[in-house]
Design a protein around this motif. Structure first.
Motif, short mmCIF file in Angstrom:
data_model
loop_
_atom_site.label_atom_id
_atom_site.label_comp_id
_atom_site.label_asym_id
_atom_site.label_seq_id
_atom_site.Cartn_x
_atom_site.Cartn_y
_atom_site.Cartn_z
N PRO A 338 0.78 -1.24 0.00
CA PRO A 338 0.00 0.00 0.00
C PRO A 338 0.81 1.29 0.00
O PRO A 338 0.32 2.32 -0.45
N GLU A 339 2.04 1.28 0.50
CA GLU A 339 2.82 2.52 0.56
C GLU A 339 3.67 2.75 -0.69
O GLU A 339 4.37 3.75 -0.79
N ARG A 340 3.61 1.81 -1.61
CA ARG A 340 4.33 1.95 -2.89
C ARG A 340 3.38 1.58 -4.03
O ARG A 340 3.65 0.68 -4.81
N LYS A 341 2.29 2.30 -4.11
CA LYS A 341 1.26 1.96 -5.09
C LYS A 341 1.77 2.07 -6.53
O LYS A 341 1.43 1.26 -7.39
N GLY A 342 2.57 3.12 -6.80
CA GLY A 342 3.09 3.27 -8.15
C GLY A 342 3.95 2.09 -8.56
O GLY A 342 3.81 1.55 -9.65
N LEU A 343 4.85 1.67 -7.66
CA LEU A 343 5.71 0.53 -7.94
C LEU A 343 4.91 -0.76 -8.05
O LEU A 343 5.15 -1.58 -8.95
N ALA A 344 3.94 -0.95 -7.14
CA ALA A 344 3.16 -2.19 -7.12
C ALA A 344 2.33 -2.35 -8.39
O ALA A 344 2.40 -3.36 -9.09
N SER A 345 1.51 -1.33 -8.68
CA SER A 345 0.65 -1.42 -9.86
C SER A 345 1.47 -1.32 -11.15
O SER A 345 1.12 -1.94 -12.17
N GLY A 346 2.56 -0.57 -11.12
CA GLY A 346 3.41 -0.46 -12.30
C GLY A 346 4.06 -1.78 -12.66
O GLY A 346 4.14 -2.15 -13.83
N THR A 347 4.53 -2.50 -11.65
CA THR A 347 5.12 -3.81 -11.89
C THR A 347 4.09 -4.79 -12.41
O THR A 347 4.33 -5.54 -13.36
N LEU A 348 2.92 -4.78 -11.78
CA LEU A 348 1.82 -5.65 -12.22
C LEU A 348 1.46 -5.40 -13.68
O LEU A 348 1.41 -6.32 -14.51
#
Length: 417
Positions: A338-348
């Motif tokens: 949750p604290e790295r939404k850009g990285l999480a959704s970007g990787t996905l």
């Protein structure tokens, strides 16, 4: 102000979607103008995604550092440059270069937009807000008759230039009226200060988890279908269903309306289930998993339905069900980190978009291998997409449970201290 943000992202998604879709509307004119085969045009469709995935991951992570507002502005102006470049394209290599450049700077868009929306809406309202942004695809599809008219009346280069002009106008307005985030964070998930540096070996625990991998595979299958729709569906409708170019444009617009409205309804259902149960498994995984499986069945049916109207309805239903994954999957990734939404959704999104590289190429070769029997070739391509959708959808539905796994960056940093 948050609804103004939604409106801005809604219009940018119109441009984003139309930039991808126009290559399909202009497929026949481009192939005739540049003397391309189906396999070569499949390479053109694939080239858009060559850097899309890597750029999506890097760009979305970069947006966490420089801000999502600035990242969106950078993307919009490069889209303008790329689309305007159509006026100097007279060969296959230049066309591919243009699509690679466009894909590289459209790659981070969706993850960046998801991250930007997440700053303005609480978790139980995000899927709805994102689904409204996704409705930009509906309007982009409603633009299909206009874009087809421009392409077939004035040339495909004019059509590309028209979209470049739209992104330039958006860029100017965004610099004037866009905002980064509300003054007061609306969710406890939002970090109150500068995010600490996180070691990759810690964050990779999320990316290598079963939940993230199965969500990525399901999203991959959805992107396979989406890339088929972008690159090949217009040709499928004209060559297989035997529609005229303008009829194709109107049908694509109608499917867009059907798809967007259906996706919003499913997103509202998912949000309500999350609010009621607090479970991402019940509200996100079950809803999206069932949608993918039913979407697969609908796509399979298009290969055996002989009625033109029936085939179009089945195709529209299948695309609607598959499209629900685009508002739900990023929420699962963001929930896991949750604290790295850009990285999480970007990787996905970056990993799932690898389907955009393989899918158009596979379709082009399948159709070309069928020789003069274009109907058989396109039907095989649909069956291939539906099979991938069914297999990965089942795996996602059975084995994914994000309720058992959430990693916060701050927790990782404290654990290291």
């Amino acid at each position: 102000m948050r609804w103004v943000i939604v409106v801005f992202l809604f219009f940018l998604y119109i441009i984003n979607y139309a930039d991808k879709a126009i290559i399909g509307y202009a497929a026949v004119p481009i192939m005739e103008d540049l003397n391309l085969t189906y396999a070569q045009f499949g390479m053109v469709g694939s080239s858009f995604y060559w850097l899309f995935s890597v750029a999506g991951i890097i760009g979305a992570a970069l947006s966490d550092k420089i801000g999502t507002k600035k990242m969106l502005a950078i993307m919009a102006i490069v889209w303008t440059i790329s689309q305007m470049g159509a006026f100097v394209i007279y060969s296959l290599p230049l066309l591919i270069f243009s699509r690679v450049l466009l894909g590289a700077f459209e790659g981070p868009y969706y993850a960046t937009a998801i991250s930007h929306v997440s700053k303005w809406f609480p978790p139980e309202r995000r899927a709805f807000a994102i689904s409204l942004v996704n409705c930009g695809s509906m309007v982009a599809k409603l633009m299909a008759p206009l874009l087809v008219l421009i392409v077939h009346s004035y040339g495909w280069r004019i059509g590309f230039g028209f979209l470049g002009t739209l992104s330039l106008i958006w860029f100017i307005l965004w610099l004037m009226f866009g905002r980064e985030k509300p003054e007061i964070p609306i969710s406890s998930e939002e970090p109150s200060g500068t995010l600490p540096k996180v070691k990759w070996k810690e964050v990779s625990k999320v990316f290598l988890s079963a939940n993230f991998i199965f969500t990525t595979l399901a999203f991959f299958s959805a992107f396979w279908v989406l890339s088929w729709a972008f690159v090949w569906m217009p040709t499928y409708l004209t060559k297989v269903v035997h529609l005229s170019p303008m009829q194709m444009g109107y049908i694509v617009g109608g499917i867009g309306v059907f798809t967007a409205l259906g996706s919003v309804l499913v997103a509202v259902l998912s949000d309500n289930l999350l609010k009621k149960t607090g479970s991402y498994r019940k509200s996100r995984v079950v809803v999206a998993g069932i949608s993918l499986i039913l979407g697969s069945a609908a796509l399979f049916s298009t290969t055996v339905i002989h009625s033109t109207i029936g085939a179009i309805i089945a195709l529209g239903l299948g695309l609607t069900l598959v499209n629900t994954m685009f508002s739900i999957a990023p929420q699962i990734a963001n929930h896991l980190l949750p604290e790295r939404k850009g990285l999480a959704s970007g990787t996905l999104i970056g990993l799932a978009n690898l389907a955009g590289i393989v899918g158009p190429l596979a379709t082009g070769f399948v159709v070309q291998l069928a020789g003069n029997n274009e109907v058989l070739g396109f039907n095989y391509s649909v069956m291939l997409a539906a099979t991938i959708l069914l297999v990965f959808g089942l795996i996602f539905l059975i084995f994914t449970n994000p309720d058992k796994e959430v990693v916060k960056v701050s927790h990782l940093v404290r654990a290291q201290a």
